[in-house]
Design a protein around this motif. Structure first.
Motif: not given
Length: 165
Positions: A71-75
């Motif tokens: 994924f590009q972003h956290t969480n």
């Protein structure tokens, strides 16, 4: 075979090309380099605006085992969207696991890996900020969802996935 691999790696595009084409989802299909070896060999890389569109471009395989989502972003992109890629293989994780010695292009294709989620008995992972398993950033056992630590955020360049006991 070398021309096939060159063609596959050419398909994986940098971030700017994704923005132009609208492809926000890629499925990277791998197989073992050799029986018993942990090193993965890319056999296909299909992208599209959705998971379904990317999947429709993939060649038929005997087995499709989802090892991990990048994924590009956290969480795991929770609530914000963003680029993502699936690592799909022909078998689940075992103690030998899967080794991805150079995933720079996939890191770049999702705009920098900030988190990932593992599947198929891949409950152990190690991530590195350099190719060929150099500069360890973290080892995770019995974790399925991992946020990349600051020292490696947006530059996960190699990774190992395996079954922890």
């Amino acid at each position: 075979m070398a021309s096939l691999l060159a063609a596959i790696f050419t398909i994986s595009t940098p971030l700017s090309a994704h923005a132009e084409s609208g492809d926000q989802y890629c499925i990277i299909t791998v197989t073992k380099e050799a029986p018993g070896s942990p090193e993965a060999k890319v056999i296909d890389n299909s992208c599209g605006p959705t998971r379904e569109a990317a999947a429709a471009k993939r060649p038929a395989m005997r087995r499709n085992v989802l090892l991990a989502e990048l994924f590009q972003h956290t969480n795991q992109n929770s609530g914000v969207g963003g680029w993502r890629a699936d690592l799909v293989a022909d078998s689940e994780c075992d103690s030998a696991g899967w080794g991805f010695s150079n995933i720079v292009r996939y890191n770049d294709a999702v705009g920098g890996i900030s988190s990932y989620r593992t599947f198929a008995q891949c409950n152990g992972s190690a991530i590195y900020s350099e190719k060929n398993f150099k500069n360890l950033c973290g080892i995770y056992s019995f974790q399925w969802d991992v946020n990349v630590p600051w020292s490696c955020n947006d530059h996960v360049y190699s990774m190992k996935l395996y079954k922890s006991y």
